[in-house]
Design an enzyme around this catalytic site. Structure first.
Site, mmCIF file in Angstrom:
data_model
loop_
_atom_site.group_PDB
_atom_site.id
_atom_site.type_symbol
_atom_site.label_atom_id
_atom_site.label_comp_id
_atom_site.label_asym_id
_atom_site.label_seq_id
_atom_site.Cartn_x
_atom_site.Cartn_y
_atom_site.Cartn_z
ATOM 1 N N CYS A 82 -95.947 -3.453 -61.650
ATOM 2 C CA CYS A 82 -96.123 -2.329 -60.826
ATOM 3 C C CYS A 82 -95.996 -1.354 -61.810
ATOM 4 O O CYS A 82 -95.199 -1.106 -62.502
ATOM 5 C CB CYS A 82 -95.068 -2.101 -59.563
ATOM 6 S SG CYS A 82 -95.349 -3.510 -58.320
ATOM 7 N N CYS A 162 -99.961 -2.101 -58.029
ATOM 8 C CA CYS A 162 -99.010 -1.732 -57.041
ATOM 9 C C CYS A 162 -98.061 -0.538 -57.525
ATOM 10 O O CYS A 162 -98.138 -0.334 -59.077
ATOM 11 C CB CYS A 162 -98.102 -2.964 -56.665
ATOM 12 S SG CYS A 162 -97.439 -3.615 -58.297
#
Ligand code: C8R
Length: 233
Positions: A82, A162
């Site tokens: 992420c 993400c």
């Protein structure tokens, strides 16, 4: 748009398949899983090559379907941490000079699928299997092997993102930094998952000799949501 050449292969406007394609793909794949990203050492490079080859070999280079690449994409895909994804459009050279020097962010070319395919060409020929002479450009036909590959790899790269994601756009091109017909504008932005991606940070880069607005750029860096700084009013 097809013309037969003396050797019987189709004549297209783009460069033909990269010479020694098999060795280039295998070498890049082993380099990637051994040296660049050893966490992926269990990937099967030989199978990845076989799946790439069977996606396009002996096919007309304008008849690629998404499904042709499913086996390859499924085998080569991997996750991305992420807050690390960096997208780009019309800044290929600059963005990769940046990622070479600075390892904070990951572009598609830093993933296995992007790494093995960067800057190379491949396409099929119905009679000879692989066409080393010429391959169709995007304006000759959309569903050529390379365009289809980048579209699909880009879609997967966007789906995997993400946290906060980054995009480097080109503020010095005529038709606007964000273009609906680019892969970023037509594939990636639409495939970011709003349940996983919390923000998109835009790096709007100008040519060094372009309009001199250094102060405004600094203001926008600290107030990216101000109306003056928005790409799409
Ligand atoms: N991406 C798309 N295309 C890519 C690519 C890549 O990572 N890497 C290469 N070499 N190419 P553009 P865009 C080739 O118009 O359309 C991903 C392909 O031949 O400047 O918005 C990447 O994740 C392709 O046709 O940009 C990035 O975020 C052109 O370069 C966008 O998609 C596309 O170059 C960039 O795609």
């Amino acid at each position: 748009p097809e013309q037969k050449t003396t050797t019987g292969t189709l004549r297209w406007k783009g460069k033909g398949t990269t010479p020694n394609l098999k060795e280039v793909i295998l070498g890049r794949c082993y380099n990637y899983i051994t040296i660049v990203n050893p966490e992926l050492s269990s990937k099967d490079c030989h199978n990845i090559w076989m799946r790439l080859l069977s996606a396009f070999m002996y096919k007309h280079p304008c008849s690629m379907r998404e499904e042709d690449y499913y086996p390859l994409m499924n085998m080569a895909r991997h996750s991305i941490p992420c807050n690390k994804s960096l997208f780009w459009s019309k800044t290929n050279n600059l963005v990769h000079r940046y990622t070479k020097a600075n390892h904070d962010f990951i572009t598609l070319e830093d993933t296995l699928l992007g790494y093995i395919a960067d800057d190379i060409t491949w396409c099929g020929s119905s009679d000879l299997g692989i066409n080393y002479n010429s391959c169709p450009k995007r304006n000759e036909c959309e569903s050529n092997p390379s365009s289809m590959y980048w579209k699909m790899a880009s879609k997967m790269f966007a789906e995997a993102a993400c946290g906060t994601v980054q995009v480097m756009l080109n503020g010095s091109i005529d038709n606007g930094a964000f273009r609906n017909d680019s892969i970023f504008g037509s594939v990636e932005i639409l495939n970011l998952n709003p349940d996983k991606v919390s923000a998109v940070q835009v790096w709007l880069m100008h040519d060094i000799e372009g309009p001199q607005r250094p102060v405004q750029l600094l203001q926008c860096a600290s107030n990216p949501n101000h109306a003056t700084c928005r790409l799409c009013p």
